[in-house]
Scaffold this active site. Structure first.
Site, PDB file in Angstrom:
ATOM      1  N   LYS A 163      34.815  32.002  44.386  1.00 34.39           N
ATOM      2  CA  LYS A 163      34.049  31.693  43.181  1.00 34.39           C
ATOM      3  C   LYS A 163      33.321  30.377  43.443  1.00 34.39           C
ATOM      4  O   LYS A 163      33.909  29.440  44.018  1.00 34.39           O
ATOM      5  CB  LYS A 163      34.993  31.538  41.982  1.00 34.39           C
ATOM      6  CG  LYS A 163      35.642  32.853  41.567  1.00 34.39           C
ATOM      7  CD  LYS A 163      34.625  33.761  40.913  1.00 34.39           C
ATOM      8  CE  LYS A 163      35.293  35.000  40.333  1.00 34.39           C
ATOM      9  NZ  LYS A 163      34.309  35.878  39.672  1.00 34.39           N
ATOM     10  N   GLY A 290      37.215  43.448  39.765  1.00 36.46           N
ATOM     11  CA  GLY A 290      38.454  43.300  38.998  1.00 36.46           C
ATOM     12  C   GLY A 290      38.257  42.385  37.803  1.00 36.46           C
ATOM     13  O   GLY A 290      37.294  41.609  37.755  1.00 36.46           O
TER      14      GLY A 290
HETATM   15  O1  OSB Z   1      33.168  38.212  38.195  1.00 40.62           O
HETATM   16  O2  OSB Z   1      34.360  39.474  39.385  1.00 40.62           O
HETATM   17  C1  OSB Z   1      34.268  38.660  38.454  1.00 40.62           C
HETATM   18  C2  OSB Z   1      37.728  37.822  37.044  1.00 40.62           C
HETATM   19  C3  OSB Z   1      37.434  37.692  35.710  1.00 40.62           C
HETATM   20  C4  OSB Z   1      36.134  37.827  35.294  1.00 40.62           C
HETATM   21  C5  OSB Z   1      35.119  38.119  36.217  1.00 40.62           C
HETATM   22  C6  OSB Z   1      35.417  38.280  37.557  1.00 40.62           C
HETATM   23  C7  OSB Z   1      36.738  38.079  37.975  1.00 40.62           C
HETATM   24  C8  OSB Z   1      37.162  38.147  39.366  1.00 40.62           C
HETATM   25  C9  OSB Z   1      38.621  38.427  39.619  1.00 40.62           C
HETATM   26  O3  OSB Z   1      36.447  37.897  40.309  1.00 40.62           O
HETATM   27  C10 OSB Z   1      38.871  39.738  40.226  1.00 40.62           C
HETATM   28  C11 OSB Z   1      40.341  40.073  40.180  1.00 40.62           C
HETATM   29  O4  OSB Z   1      41.055  39.636  41.078  1.00 40.62           O
HETATM   30  O5  OSB Z   1      40.767  40.781  39.244  1.00 40.62           O
HETATM   31 MG    MG Z   2      31.759  39.053  39.555  1.00 44.73          MG
END
Ligand code: OSB
Ligand code: MG
Length: 369
Positions: A163, A290
């Site tokens: 991220k 996810g």
């Molecule tokens: O942007 O993919 C995303 C989690 C919460 C909201 C948005 C996102 C995410 C993740 C986590 O990247 C993915 C996971 O491990 O569930």
């Molecule tokens: Mg994403």
């Protein structure tokens, strides 16, 4: 099948560690589960809305409201030939895809059980195992990030997603690349940049990233097409894509070269498969995103990821990365090669630990035909 009962539950589940993106920090999840009853069978779905409206417009509370006041009344007691027809009953409700996906996916689970086949098979999935990656939240320091990466690479995960946000981006990626020249690496900005940040975004081109996910506004496909034309790195759209028409527009405009499919964001398996199909027709690789799901949502993600177009590792990882104890058994496990075996038993292929669900439930509502 006639929809006889619908149960909506809210569970409190604390993640093992806080998860930070460019827009929020999540630690205590408010997980919404939908259980549908048909002919003595029970199907489960998860509403993947976040606690706040910082990823998309939905929240735990809007999803509760929409399910209670619109979705449940629209489908309770209704006769449907299959799960794909649930979408027709819910068509008058605009948006609220995550809320709709909770019920629809529960009915998909039931339909698979009725046919005695794994959900993956009912969806026309072809994979026996799916490739897995991890999404790592923004860390307090680069050294803690490097430790996390080391741990995930050792566990076998095939791709690392970082991220990023302005100020915690290029230098972090450069440092990670220096330590790990060969790993499959990507970044996810969750809409933290503007077109004016072009110079920063272009510098990512030096680091052999698999893709940069959703750099610009959550609702702007056109601006991503302007950006993609200026970048060598592939853009992957997440937030922007809610249906096949969005996917078609994004692909034809050249706004992305990869699509992240999230079951909740597109409203469930029926539309997810349509987004998959249109991507495959255009040779656009897809992967499963996810939303920090419980085991129920994770099990649905695994079933969807068995479709042939899911050629890139998804953000679908082991239960133990998120929870001390999951609500399904067996828990989701990832093998040494960074893959999850797609279940071969009927329905979701994991059983819901009802006692544990009940002990985590903080509110519940039920509808009967
Ligand atoms: O942007 O993919 C995303 C989690 C919460 C909201 C948005 C996102 C995410 C993740 C986590 O990247 C993915 C996971 O491990 O569930
Ligand atoms: Mg994403």
């Amino acid at each position: 099948m006639r929809i006889e009962t619908i149960t909506l539950r809210e569970l409190r589940m604390r993640l093992k560690a806080p998860f930070e993106t460019s827009s929020e920090v999540t630690w205590d999840r408010r997980v919404l589960l939908v259980e549908v009853g048909v002919d003595g069978l029970h199907g489960w779905g998860e509403i993947t809305a976040a606690e706040d409206p910082f990823y998309n417009a939905e929240t735990t509370d809007t999803a509760w409201h929409i399910t209670k006041d619109f979705i449940a009344p629209f489908i309770i007691g209704k006769e449907v030939g299959n799960a794909a027809e649930i979408g027709n009953l819910l068509a008058p409700i605009r948006g609220h895809e995550m809320a709709k996906a909770g019920v629809e996916n529960a009915v998909w689970d039931i339909e698979a059980q009725q046919h005695g086949v794994p959900l993956a098979k009912l969806l026309s999935g072809t994979r026996q195992e799916i490739p897995c990656g991890v999404s790592i939240g923004i860390q307090p320091s680069t050294s803690t990030l490097l430790e996390k990466i080391e741990c995930e690479v050792r566990a076998g995960y095939q791709r690392i997603k970082l991220k990023i946000k302005p100020g915690k981006d290029v230098q972090v990626v450069a440092e990670v690349r220096r330590h790990y020249p060969g790993i499959r690496l990507m970044v996810d900005a969750n809409s933290a940049y503007r077109l004016e940040d072009l110079e920063i975004l272009k510098t990512f081109d030096e680091y052999q990233l698999l893709m940069i996910e959703q750099p610009l506004a959550w609702d702007d496909i056109f601006q991503h097409s302007l950006l993609q034309a200026q970048l060598r790195t592939a853009i992957c759209l997440d937030e922007c894509i809610h249906n096949p028409s969005h996917a078609d527009a994004a692909i034809r405009l050249g706004a992305c070269r990869i699509i992240n499919i999230k079951l909740g964001r597109v409203g469930g398996h029926t539309v997810a498969r349509q987004v998959h199909d249109i991507s495959v027709r255009h040779s656009i690789p897809v992967w499963c995103g996810g939303m920090l799901e419980s085991g129920v949502g994770r099990a649905h993600n695994i079933a969807m990821s068995a479709l042939p177009g899911f050629v890139l590792p998804g953000d679908v990882s082991a239960s133990q990365r998120y929870w001390d104890e999951d609500i399904i058994e067996p828990e989701v496990e990832v093998g040494p090669a960074g893959t999850i075996r797609v279940p071969v038993t009927s329905g979701l292929g994991y059983s819901v630990r009802r006692k544990r669900v009940e002990s985590l439930t903080v509110r519940q509502e039920q509808w009967h035909a």
